[in-house]
Design a protein around this motif. Sequence first.
Motif, PDB file in Angstrom:
ATOM      1  N   VAL A  17       0.840  -1.208   0.000  1.00 54.75           N
ATOM      2  CA  VAL A  17       0.000   0.000   0.000  1.00 54.75           C
ATOM      3  C   VAL A  17       0.871   1.252   0.000  1.00 54.75           C
ATOM      4  O   VAL A  17       0.609   2.203  -0.751  1.00 54.75           O
ATOM      5  N   ALA A  18       1.923   1.255   0.829  1.00 60.31           N
ATOM      6  CA  ALA A  18       2.818   2.417   0.879  1.00 60.31           C
ATOM      7  C   ALA A  18       3.475   2.658  -0.474  1.00 60.31           C
ATOM      8  O   ALA A  18       3.567   3.806  -0.941  1.00 60.31           O
ATOM      9  N   ALA A  19       3.920   1.580  -1.118  1.00 58.59           N
ATOM     10  CA  ALA A  19       4.562   1.715  -2.422  1.00 58.59           C
ATOM     11  C   ALA A  19       3.591   2.239  -3.473  1.00 58.59           C
ATOM     12  O   ALA A  19       3.954   3.061  -4.323  1.00 58.59           O
ATOM     13  N   PHE A  20       2.343   1.793  -3.413  1.00 57.23           N
ATOM     14  CA  PHE A  20       1.323   2.266  -4.356  1.00 57.23           C
ATOM     15  C   PHE A  20       1.087   3.766  -4.173  1.00 57.23           C
ATOM     16  O   PHE A  20       1.043   4.530  -5.154  1.00 57.23           O
ATOM     17  N   ILE A  21       0.941   4.207  -2.929  1.00 57.94           N
ATOM     18  CA  ILE A  21       0.682   5.624  -2.659  1.00 57.94           C
ATOM     19  C   ILE A  21       1.880   6.481  -3.052  1.00 57.94           C
ATOM     20  O   ILE A  21       1.730   7.581  -3.601  1.00 57.94           O
ATOM     21  N   GLU A  22       3.087   5.945  -2.788  1.00 56.66           N
ATOM     22  CA  GLU A  22       4.313   6.699  -3.075  1.00 56.66           C
ATOM     23  C   GLU A  22       4.793   6.538  -4.515  1.00 56.66           C
ATOM     24  O   GLU A  22       5.815   7.084  -4.901  1.00 56.66           O
ATOM     25  N   LYS A  23       4.037   5.781  -5.309  1.00 60.01           N
ATOM     26  CA  LYS A  23       4.346   5.560  -6.731  1.00 60.01           C
ATOM     27  C   LYS A  23       5.770   5.040  -6.929  1.00 60.01           C
ATOM     28  O   LYS A  23       6.559   5.553  -7.707  1.00 60.01           O
ATOM     29  N   ARG A  24       6.086   3.949  -6.201  1.00 58.89           N
ATOM     30  CA  ARG A  24       7.394   3.285  -6.315  1.00 58.89           C
ATOM     31  C   ARG A  24       7.186   1.783  -6.333  1.00 58.89           C
ATOM     32  O   ARG A  24       6.103   1.279  -6.083  1.00 58.89           O
ATOM     33  N   GLN A  25       8.251   1.056  -6.659  1.00 60.66           N
ATOM     34  CA  GLN A  25       8.195  -0.389  -6.629  1.00 60.66           C
ATOM     35  C   GLN A  25       8.217  -0.892  -5.191  1.00 60.66           C
ATOM     36  O   GLN A  25       9.022  -0.420  -4.390  1.00 60.66           O
ATOM     37  N   PRO A  26       7.361  -1.826  -4.826  1.00 64.32           N
ATOM     38  CA  PRO A  26       7.380  -2.350  -3.460  1.00 64.32           C
ATOM     39  C   PRO A  26       8.595  -3.237  -3.211  1.00 64.32           C
ATOM     40  O   PRO A  26       9.128  -3.858  -4.124  1.00 64.32           O
TER      41      PRO A  26
END
Length: 260
Positions: free
Chosen positions: A246-255
């Motif tokens: 979820v954090a990666a999705f919000i921050e627009k980065r690869q998890p």
Amino acid sequence: MSNSILLKIENNIAYITLNRPEVFNSFNREMALSLQSVFDDCEKNDAVRAMVLTGNGKAFCAGQDLKEVTSPELNPGFKKILEEHYNPIILRIRNIEKPIIGAINGVAAGAGANIALACDVVIADEKVSFIQAFSLIGLIPDSAGTFFLPRLIGFQKASALAMLGDKVSAEEAERLGMIYKYVPSDAFSETVQKTASKMANMPTKALGLIKKTLNQSLTNDLENQLALESKHQIEAAGTEDYAEGVAAFIEKRQPNFKGK
């Protein structure tokens, strides 16, 4: 571990290789028990987040070593072969909460075909054929062939293949929905490696829960399956990997999943 099973662990992937190429990787008791032991070790090893099951040489697996069952000294009998060899292998493949990729490099016949079909994702070399060879020697499909095959391709087609023992090409197997996909021989190893690498870097707990949920869908009714989805979704939502995803999705980065 005996030489009949090879194991290499690299980049969170366990590469498990059936290694009796002189008999097309057919199973004897030693190989069957060794494969179970390797599965157990990989299940417990947190460094393993995906597994690849393949064969050495020209075949994936030709099924049971018929020399063993026709030898007065070596024959363990069909009760032992099924209850101590193949049934435990199938149950391990389905119950280990990590993805298992069947990398089918050559012919998969008899129990070998059905072990392949029990894997989570099956990738076949274009030259591969699958054969329910049992009826050709007066036997019935085992190793969960009568369970998975009709669910994968439908009752009528499964009945015909089980009774007639026809060869099914890799292309036909994909078309029928028997396997995930087939690929050209020159791209086979790379495709397997890329798929395994992708799965080894995914949220392992979620993949394990997907596997558990799909397993039970084979026998559940709709109401029970919805309840199971709720239970496992709540469990997945409590993992570190869900928070990271979820954090990666919000921050627009690869998890960066850790499998926790």
